[in-house]
Design a protein around this motif. Sequence first.
Motif, PDB file in Angstrom:
ATOM      1  N   VAL A  90       0.835  -1.196   0.000  1.00  0.00           N
ATOM      2  CA  VAL A  90       0.000   0.000   0.000  1.00  0.00           C
ATOM      3  C   VAL A  90       0.873   1.250   0.000  1.00  0.00           C
ATOM      4  CG1 VAL A  90      -1.623   1.355   1.379  1.00  0.00           C
ATOM      5  CG2 VAL A  90      -2.013  -1.094   1.053  1.00  0.00           C
ATOM      6  N   ALA A  91       1.870   1.276   0.868  1.00  0.00           N
ATOM      7  CA  ALA A  91       2.728   2.458   0.975  1.00  0.00           C
ATOM      8  C   ALA A  91       3.442   2.751  -0.346  1.00  0.00           C
ATOM      9  CB  ALA A  91       3.744   2.256   2.094  1.00  0.00           C
ATOM     10  N   SER A  92       3.797   1.684  -1.074  1.00  0.00           N
ATOM     11  CA  SER A  92       4.509   1.887  -2.342  1.00  0.00           C
ATOM     12  C   SER A  92       3.627   2.512  -3.411  1.00  0.00           C
ATOM     13  CB  SER A  92       5.059   0.553  -2.849  1.00  0.00           C
ATOM     14  OG  SER A  92       4.011  -0.309  -3.286  1.00  0.00           O
ATOM     15  N   ARG A  93       2.307   2.420  -3.249  1.00  0.00           N
ATOM     16  CA  ARG A  93       1.374   3.010  -4.219  1.00  0.00           C
ATOM     17  C   ARG A  93       1.022   4.453  -3.874  1.00  0.00           C
ATOM     18  NH1 ARG A  93       2.487  -2.225  -4.954  1.00  0.00           N
ATOM     19  NH2 ARG A  93       1.283  -3.253  -6.605  1.00  0.00           N
ATOM     20  N   LEU A  94       1.226   4.853  -2.638  1.00  0.00           N
ATOM     21  CA  LEU A  94       0.858   6.204  -2.230  1.00  0.00           C
ATOM     22  C   LEU A  94       1.833   7.223  -2.818  1.00  0.00           C
ATOM     23  CD1 LEU A  94       0.005   5.499   1.518  1.00  0.00           C
ATOM     24  CD2 LEU A  94      -1.621   6.065  -0.288  1.00  0.00           C
ATOM     25  N   PRO A  95       1.370   8.453  -3.064  1.00  0.00           N
ATOM     26  CA  PRO A  95       2.246   9.451  -3.677  1.00  0.00           C
ATOM     27  C   PRO A  95       3.394   9.883  -2.779  1.00  0.00           C
ATOM     28  CG  PRO A  95       0.162  10.435  -2.999  1.00  0.00           C
ATOM     29  CD  PRO A  95       0.004   8.963  -2.842  1.00  0.00           C
ATOM     30  N   GLU A  96       3.218   9.742  -1.470  1.00  0.00           N
ATOM     31  CA  GLU A  96       4.251  10.103  -0.492  1.00  0.00           C
ATOM     32  C   GLU A  96       3.828   9.537   0.858  1.00  0.00           C
ATOM     33  OE1 GLU A  96       3.829  14.431   0.702  1.00  0.00           O
ATOM     34  OE2 GLU A  96       2.838  14.430  -1.273  1.00  0.00           O
ATOM     35  N   ARG A  97       4.620   9.838   1.897  1.00  0.00           N
ATOM     36  CA  ARG A  97       4.269   9.387   3.244  1.00  0.00           C
ATOM     37  C   ARG A  97       3.143  10.264   3.767  1.00  0.00           C
ATOM     38  NH1 ARG A  97       7.705  10.275   7.028  1.00  0.00           N
ATOM     39  NH2 ARG A  97       7.293   8.528   8.421  1.00  0.00           N
ATOM     40  N   LEU A  98       1.911   9.792   3.576  1.00  0.00           N
ATOM     41  CA  LEU A  98       0.759  10.588   3.977  1.00  0.00           C
ATOM     42  C   LEU A  98       0.558  10.532   5.494  1.00  0.00           C
ATOM     43  CD1 LEU A  98      -1.810   9.705   1.167  1.00  0.00           C
ATOM     44  CD2 LEU A  98      -0.260  11.651   1.304  1.00  0.00           C
ATOM     45  N   PRO A  99      -0.007  11.585   6.069  1.00  0.00           N
ATOM     46  CA  PRO A  99      -0.213  11.620   7.521  1.00  0.00           C
ATOM     47  C   PRO A  99      -1.304  10.651   7.980  1.00  0.00           C
ATOM     48  CG  PRO A  99      -1.200  13.546   6.491  1.00  0.00           C
ATOM     49  CD  PRO A  99      -0.421  12.849   5.421  1.00  0.00           C
ATOM     50  N   VAL A 100      -1.034   9.941   9.047  1.00  0.00           N
ATOM     51  CA  VAL A 100      -2.000   9.015   9.660  1.00  0.00           C
ATOM     52  C   VAL A 100      -2.474   9.630  10.971  1.00  0.00           C
ATOM     53  CG1 VAL A 100      -2.340   6.743  10.690  1.00  0.00           C
ATOM     54  CG2 VAL A 100      -0.984   6.973   8.598  1.00  0.00           C
ATOM     55  N   VAL A 101      -3.795   9.827  11.098  1.00  0.00           N
ATOM     56  CA  VAL A 101      -4.349  10.469  12.288  1.00  0.00           C
ATOM     57  C   VAL A 101      -5.113   9.490  13.176  1.00  0.00           C
ATOM     58  CG1 VAL A 101      -4.466  12.736  11.199  1.00  0.00           C
ATOM     59  CG2 VAL A 101      -6.413  11.172  10.999  1.00  0.00           C
ATOM     60  N   HIS A 102      -5.252   8.249  12.720  1.00  0.00           N
ATOM     61  CA  HIS A 102      -6.011   7.274  13.507  1.00  0.00           C
ATOM     62  C   HIS A 102      -5.595   5.862  13.104  1.00  0.00           C
ATOM     63  CE1 HIS A 102      -9.536   5.037  15.054  1.00  0.00           C
ATOM     64  NE2 HIS A 102      -9.681   6.044  15.872  1.00  0.00           N
ATOM     65  N   ILE A 103      -5.358   5.003  14.101  1.00  0.00           N
ATOM     66  CA  ILE A 103      -5.040   3.591  13.871  1.00  0.00           C
ATOM     67  C   ILE A 103      -5.989   2.765  14.720  1.00  0.00           C
ATOM     68  CG2 ILE A 103      -3.288   1.770  14.055  1.00  0.00           C
ATOM     69  CD1 ILE A 103      -1.153   3.976  13.892  1.00  0.00           C
ATOM     70  N   HIS A 104      -6.553   1.731  14.126  1.00  0.00           N
ATOM     71  CA  HIS A 104      -7.479   0.865  14.864  1.00  0.00           C
ATOM     72  C   HIS A 104      -7.199  -0.590  14.517  1.00  0.00           C
ATOM     73  CE1 HIS A 104     -11.390   0.320  17.036  1.00  0.00           C
ATOM     74  NE2 HIS A 104     -11.298  -0.854  16.442  1.00  0.00           N
ATOM     75  N   TRP A 105      -6.956  -1.395  15.538  1.00  0.00           N
ATOM     76  CA  TRP A 105      -6.773  -2.842  15.390  1.00  0.00           C
ATOM     77  C   TRP A 105      -8.067  -3.547  15.784  1.00  0.00           C
ATOM     78  CZ3 TRP A 105      -1.998  -5.284  14.204  1.00  0.00           C
ATOM     79  CH2 TRP A 105      -0.883  -4.437  14.150  1.00  0.00           C
ATOM     80  N   GLY A 106      -8.603  -4.376  14.864  1.00  0.00           N
ATOM     81  CA  GLY A 106      -9.827  -5.097  15.162  1.00  0.00           C
ATOM     82  C   GLY A 106      -9.718  -6.551  14.768  1.00  0.00           C
ATOM     83  N   GLY A 107     -10.792  -7.274  14.990  1.00  0.00           N
ATOM     84  CA  GLY A 107     -10.755  -8.700  14.683  1.00  0.00           C
ATOM     85  C   GLY A 107     -12.114  -9.334  14.874  1.00  0.00           C
ATOM     86  N   GLY A 108     -12.100 -10.576  15.321  1.00  0.00           N
ATOM     87  CA  GLY A 108     -10.987 -11.274  15.934  1.00  0.00           C
ATOM     88  C   GLY A 108     -10.436 -10.639  17.206  1.00  0.00           C
ATOM     89  N   THR A 109      -9.286 -11.165  17.555  1.00  0.00           N
ATOM     90  CA  THR A 109      -8.552 -10.738  18.734  1.00  0.00           C
ATOM     91  C   THR A 109      -7.158 -10.331  18.290  1.00  0.00           C
ATOM     92  OG1 THR A 109      -9.797 -12.356  20.055  1.00  0.00           O
ATOM     93  CG2 THR A 109      -7.860 -11.374  21.078  1.00  0.00           C
ATOM     94  N   PRO A 110      -6.960  -9.053  17.931  1.00  0.00           N
ATOM     95  CA  PRO A 110      -5.658  -8.639  17.403  1.00  0.00           C
ATOM     96  C   PRO A 110      -4.504  -8.813  18.371  1.00  0.00           C
ATOM     97  CG  PRO A 110      -7.100  -6.757  17.795  1.00  0.00           C
ATOM     98  CD  PRO A 110      -7.948  -7.971  17.914  1.00  0.00           C
ATOM     99  N   SER A 111      -4.822  -8.857  19.670  1.00  0.00           N
ATOM    100  CA  SER A 111      -3.748  -9.028  20.655  1.00  0.00           C
ATOM    101  C   SER A 111      -3.177 -10.441  20.654  1.00  0.00           C
ATOM    102  CB  SER A 111      -4.254  -8.675  22.055  1.00  0.00           C
ATOM    103  OG  SER A 111      -5.389  -9.458  22.384  1.00  0.00           O
TER     104      SER A 111
END
Length: 449
Positions: A90-111
């Motif tokens: 995904v990162a290789s397709r983006l035009p640059e290092r875009l800003p990330v303002v939110h990260i969410h781990w879900g599942g399942g049990t991501p831990s």
Amino acid sequence: MKPGLIAHATRNVPRYTSYPTAPHFRDAIASADYGALLAALPGDTRLSVYLHVPFCREICHYCGCHTKAARRPEPVAAYAALLRREIALVASRLPERLPVVHIHWGGGTPSLLAAADFAATVRLLRERLAVDPKAEHAIELDPRTVGEELVASLAAAGVNRASLGVQDFNETVQRAIGRIQPFATVANVVARLRSVGIGAINLDLMYGLPHQTVADVARTADLAASLSPGRIALFGYAHVPWMKTHQRLIDAAALPGAIARMEQAEAAAQQLEAAGYIRIGIDHFARRDDPLAIAAATGSLRRNFQGYTTDPADALIGLGASAIGRLPRTYVQNAPDIGGWRRAIEGGRLPVVRGKHLCREDLARAEIIERIMCEFAVDADAIFRAHGLDPAGLAGSLAALDPLRRDGLVTIEGLRLHIPAPMRAFARLVASAFDAYLNQGAARHSVAV
């Protein structure tokens, strides 16, 4: 309760965490198509990243998530390695290092990811994307699997919000849903998280479970509030055994009926409000100083696949098998099966298989539905005009709303709608009047309340 309200409460409608809803993501979107959409994102696009881990130690009977049981660590470790490869793709397709303002781990049990795998994945995210130091970094946790080592690894990785699945504290109910989890277990996890600085805590409760009573739900709400989490979600159990076959382990005859479900939801809500929580939307509660309550008060509350949120991102990147992403005018979904997802990544391809390109009317209706779900009021005329559309195209929606208006579920002046406070539990039903796809296909949904 009036018989008409019972009939409305038992209608089947979507939860509207997106519009159009996932069953209508039918456009074939290839890896190259998705790559081109990513490359076209402006350099100031704010990203939200969702990482899906479809594994649990065992499957709870009530579960509606896309997950499977994993009793050995090897499949989870292999999945984590592929997840990192997907991040790189995904990162290789983006035009640059875009800003990330939110990260969410879900599942399942991501831990269930080993501490080293979790740390490596977060490290790669930070290397390939510009994660804002103030970004909310949230994870869903099963309290039964949380120990001191895991809590330390979460804090080291920068996790600052944890959502704990509680459902109900009554042992009879817990046995019926296949999830034994005493109050002390949850209380200990909350204390451990706070001890390492993870103070933003969400608790998820459920009503409508087998053998559950109004007293059970009220007691669970009281116990949950006693732990002083910033947010409490109160979800209605969705019994959909035609979609989730393991739900057949639940005795349908033991499920509360429509009236009992509404009484349970209201009893829990009253207990939470008495404890100082503010109602947010149809199923969330927050303390007055929580960002979610502030967003609701200021009109900036949003709704996405994680439910009600303060996430301000312009685009959502979904990572992992079955994960859904949202670009400005397109939804995309990864291959739902781990095998298909794996083969695409190993072949150097973005693992998307379907999605939905959004027209102007889709965008307008999505905005109307989100405002109904978040604010219980909307000026549909103004939104349609803002999108360059003729409000006359809403005639069918007005016709669908008429029986709801007659029964007092909504007031209508022209194309201005308002849901009275006592009827806010019916917001999904009101929103469904604007769903142009609802009657297309054979998708089945959970009950409205």
